[in-house]
Design an enzyme around this catalytic site. Structure first.
Site, PDB file in Angstrom:
ATOM      1  N   ASN A  91       0.803  -1.223   0.000  1.00 24.10           N
ATOM      2  CA  ASN A  91       0.000   0.000   0.000  1.00 24.10           C
ATOM      3  C   ASN A  91       0.839   1.278   0.000  1.00 24.10           C
ATOM      4  O   ASN A  91       0.396   2.306  -0.500  1.00 24.10           O
ATOM      5  CB  ASN A  91      -0.918  -0.033   1.231  1.00 24.10           C
ATOM      6  N   SER A 143      -3.505   2.763  -9.085  1.00 23.71           N
ATOM      7  CA  SER A 143      -4.249   4.021  -9.002  1.00 23.71           C
ATOM      8  C   SER A 143      -5.005   4.186 -10.314  1.00 23.71           C
ATOM      9  O   SER A 143      -4.581   3.657 -11.354  1.00 23.71           O
ATOM     10  CB  SER A 143      -3.287   5.196  -8.828  1.00 23.71           C
ATOM     11  N   TYR A 156       3.932  10.163 -11.015  1.00 27.58           N
ATOM     12  CA  TYR A 156       3.008   9.270 -10.307  1.00 27.58           C
ATOM     13  C   TYR A 156       2.274   8.361 -11.295  1.00 27.58           C
ATOM     14  O   TYR A 156       2.176   7.150 -11.075  1.00 27.58           O
ATOM     15  CB  TYR A 156       2.023  10.111  -9.501  1.00 27.58           C
ATOM     16  N   VAL A 189      -8.768   9.008  -2.653  1.00 30.12           N
ATOM     17  CA  VAL A 189      -9.244   8.814  -1.292  1.00 30.12           C
ATOM     18  C   VAL A 189      -8.736  10.012  -0.484  1.00 30.12           C
ATOM     19  O   VAL A 189      -7.590  10.445  -0.673  1.00 30.12           O
ATOM     20  CB  VAL A 189      -8.690   7.491  -0.713  1.00 30.12           C
ATOM     21  N   TYR A 217     -15.993  12.487 -10.199  1.00 30.38           N
ATOM     22  CA  TYR A 217     -16.446  11.167  -9.750  1.00 30.38           C
ATOM     23  C   TYR A 217     -17.963  11.037  -9.880  1.00 30.38           C
ATOM     24  O   TYR A 217     -18.714  11.677  -9.122  1.00 30.38           O
ATOM     25  CB  TYR A 217     -15.978  10.925  -8.303  1.00 30.38           C
TER      26      TYR A 217
HETATM   27  C1  1HS Z   1      -3.664   9.608  -5.779  1.00 32.77           C
HETATM   28  C2  1HS Z   1      -4.655   8.633  -6.258  1.00 32.77           C
HETATM   29  O1  1HS Z   1      -4.010   7.488  -6.666  1.00 32.77           O
HETATM   30  C3  1HS Z   1      -5.597   9.123  -7.276  1.00 32.77           C
HETATM   31  S1  1HS Z   1      -4.835   9.858  -8.691  1.00 32.77           S
HETATM   32  C4  1HS Z   1      -5.798  11.345  -8.850  1.00 32.77           C
HETATM   33  C5  1HS Z   1      -7.048  11.150  -9.658  1.00 32.77           C
HETATM   34  S2  1HS Z   1      -8.118  12.474  -9.575  1.00 32.77           S
HETATM   35  O2  1HS Z   1      -9.025  12.322  -8.441  1.00 32.77           O
HETATM   36  O3  1HS Z   1      -7.440  13.718  -9.546  1.00 32.77           O
HETATM   37  O4  1HS Z   1      -8.907  12.392 -10.800  1.00 32.77           O
END
Ligand code: 1HS
Length: 257
Positions: A91, A143, A156, A189, A217
């Site tokens: 994690n 992710s 990332y 999250v 979302y």
């Molecule tokens: C940090 C996590 O893995 C999510 S990546 C960010 C995706 S978003 O919420 O900005 O669309």
């Protein structure tokens, strides 16, 4: 009542906070003995204390998962003090900031070192231990950023894409050893890890960044640590016995669009 991880030893990296702490507590409640591994020793110990207060068994370990010697020492302690590893939840992770044009080499290197090399090192140590007990389950943390481009998150995104590819590679190589390997690709999250990104997205205003992110979302909210921990429990347990190499996306519909 029987727990879904009764008699198993589970290592949770990054177990001192956020999703890792929620998973460590849930795995313990389902009967596992937990090794809570974290870079921050006080955080690991706090999770251990929470588990112990609920009557569970847990061991705090401090290690930088990007350092091979520290990882090997930590897993040696798990084997000695708890027994062979049955579950590993990879994690632990770090964020990055910036696009291909604005990110730094240092940012890239740390992201790759923790998210990719750390997953590799912990998986190698766990897989060796798992073969002693005839198998196990490795759950990786990917992710949504492995599946879609996320703005100003270049290192990332690349690191989590590598985790998905490594998951599939390990799933193929370890299947005959009874070791399953799956990857969770969560949507955002709301954890301490995310707050700087939300603040940057909102131009210095975390609340604004939070609202902008929630708008991505379909389900209308961000995830909770427990949302992801429950998926990790399923993949860690024998309930997912026919799943290996799977990419599981608890993301509130974010990648369905
Ligand atoms: C940090 C996590 O893995 C999510 S990546 C960010 C995706 S978003 O919420 O900005 O669309």
């Amino acid at each position: 009542m029987a727990g879904r991880l009764d008699g198993k030893v589970a290592v949770v990296t990054g177990g001192g906070s956020g999703i890792g702490r929620a998973a460590a507590a849930l795995f313990a409640a389902e009967g596992a003995a937990i090794a809570v591994l974290d870079l921050v020793s006080d955080a690991a110990q706090e999770t251990v204390d929470l588990i112990a207060a609920d009557g569970g068994q847990a061991l705090a370990l401090t290690a930088d998962i990007a350092d091979g010697d520290e990882v090997r020492m930590a897993f040696d302690r798990v084997s000695t003090e708890l027994g062979p590893v049955g579950v590993l939840y990879n994690n632990a992770g770090v964020n990055s900031s910036g696009s291909i044009l604005t990110s730094t080499e240092e940012d890239w290197d740390r992201c790759m070192a923790v998210n990719v090399k750390g997953t590799y090192l912990c998986s190698a140590a766990a897989a060796r231990s798992m073969t002693e007990r005839g198998g196990g389950s490795i759950v990786n943390q990917g992710s949504v950023a492995a599946l879609v481009g996320v703005a100003n998150f270049a290192a990332y995104c690349a690191s989590k894409g590598a985790v998905v590819a490594l998951t599939r590679s390990m799933a193929v190589d370890l299947a005959t050893s009874g070791i399953r390997v799956n990857v969770i690709c969560p949507g955002t999250v709301y954890t301490p890890l995310m707050r700087p990104m939300l603040t940057a997205r909102g131009g210095g205003d975390e609340e604004k960044g939070l609202a902008m992110t929630i708008a991505k979302y379909p389900i209308g909210r961000l995830g909770t640590p427990e949302d992801i921990a429950r998926v990790a429990l399923f993949l860690a347990s024998d309930e997912s016995a026919f799943m290996t190499g799977s990419v599981v996306t608890p993301d509130g519909g974010m990648t369905a669009q």
